[in-house]
Design an enzyme around this catalytic site. Sequence first.
Site, PDB file in Angstrom:
ATOM      1  CE  LYS A  98      -3.888   1.967   2.656  1.00 29.25           C
ATOM      2  NZ  LYS A  98      -4.810   1.714   3.800  1.00 29.25           N
TER       3      LYS A  98
ATOM      4  CB  SER B  93      -7.914   3.679   2.911  1.00 30.49           C
ATOM      5  OG  SER B  93      -7.020   3.071   3.823  1.00 30.49           O
TER       6      SER B  93
ATOM      7  CB  SER C 288      -8.287   0.985   5.820  1.00 32.16           C
ATOM      8  OG  SER C 288      -8.912   2.235   5.965  1.00 32.16           O
TER       9      SER C 288
END
Length: 406
Positions: A50, A122, A146
């Site tokens: 990420k 996210s 997330s």
Amino acid sequence: MPAGASRYAAGVTDATSALPDPQRAWAFRPASPLPGAPDGPLRGLTFSVKDLFGVAGWPLRAGTRAPVPDPGTSPLVARLLALGASAVGKTHLHEIALGITGVNGFGGTEHPTLPGRVPGGSSSGAAVSVALGQVDFALGTDTGGSIRVPAAWCGVVGFKPTKGHPAWPTGGVLPLSVTCDHAGPLARDVVTVTRVHEALTGRAVPEVALGGLRVGLWLPEGWVTADVHAALLDVAASLTREGATVQPVDFPEVLDAYSPIVLSEAAQVHRDALRLDDPGFLPFTLASLRQGAALTDEAVQAAHDRRAAYRTQLDDLLTRFDLILAPAVPTPPPAQGQDEVLLPDGPTPLRRAVLRLTAPFSLLGAPVVALPTRIPFVGAQLIAPHGQDDRLLGLARALDRTLDRA
């Protein structure tokens, strides 16, 4: 400027330009992966990172066109490389991780198989990279859901460890909220998540029987659609068939503590950008950060006091039950741009509908596994007492074997 940073701003790298990415999962793909150690226990596995994790030589933009602080290099990424896994590239996320749909300053990410639907956030690109089989596992972060939300909406497995777990450090990760941030993996199955966790901890996850397990079912009336309700009851029935005892439990909405803490801490992280007349954040992100910056010390302290009370409630619940079963999402994946969902309680803002299910366990730091259910793109959360990560993964592995999703 790090290598590839200027091309990143346009959404293209040398390697990405030659590889299709219709879902816009990838923020940065180098010409060749960072190779893992050839003799490590994770040799042969690939992973995505990420774009909050600092990786030497790779850009970090956090899905925003605003300037962001440099968090340094992630020891977790370095550790995974030393254990033999190879890093393929960086994935997109909801802007600065402050959201649950995957929208960011570069356009955002699409669902892996449902055009026009959101993948969740996210850690949107992380979930998509796993769901499409582009990597064996993905590194994500979870501040309010997330990891778990995109895992549920993309039909994969997500693991949020206990807050502060030494095997899953958040150093070298651009923070959103130091109180609530966690690092963890997503993968297509529990076996892969367990393999990564075992390599990081150096110990085997135990086999755990479901028989005799005391399970609290947290399924708040009116908070989920009929198909999500049915999916959770189906998981509960599977546990019962295996000899577990399932009883309904209650737990409050915690957003009155969660939101002030996260927004105030996020505003501190991005305080330098907020001094600019036009920092470059999307309007919702900018408004949220400014809301956080405007909170008084007294309001934030009151939120921390409420958090402490909620922690006492959760600890009490987890002394009476071995496991809590809860929905990971309130609905199947909503449409891109959808801001509201229709629930039995009535129309509800999407952000609130999602976070009130997932935020309690990141706010309070308990370990959680998000598992797919028999209904596509609807996930279930398994929540265990603090520090029982290994046992939780053993339970998740046992339960996953009983859920025939074919």
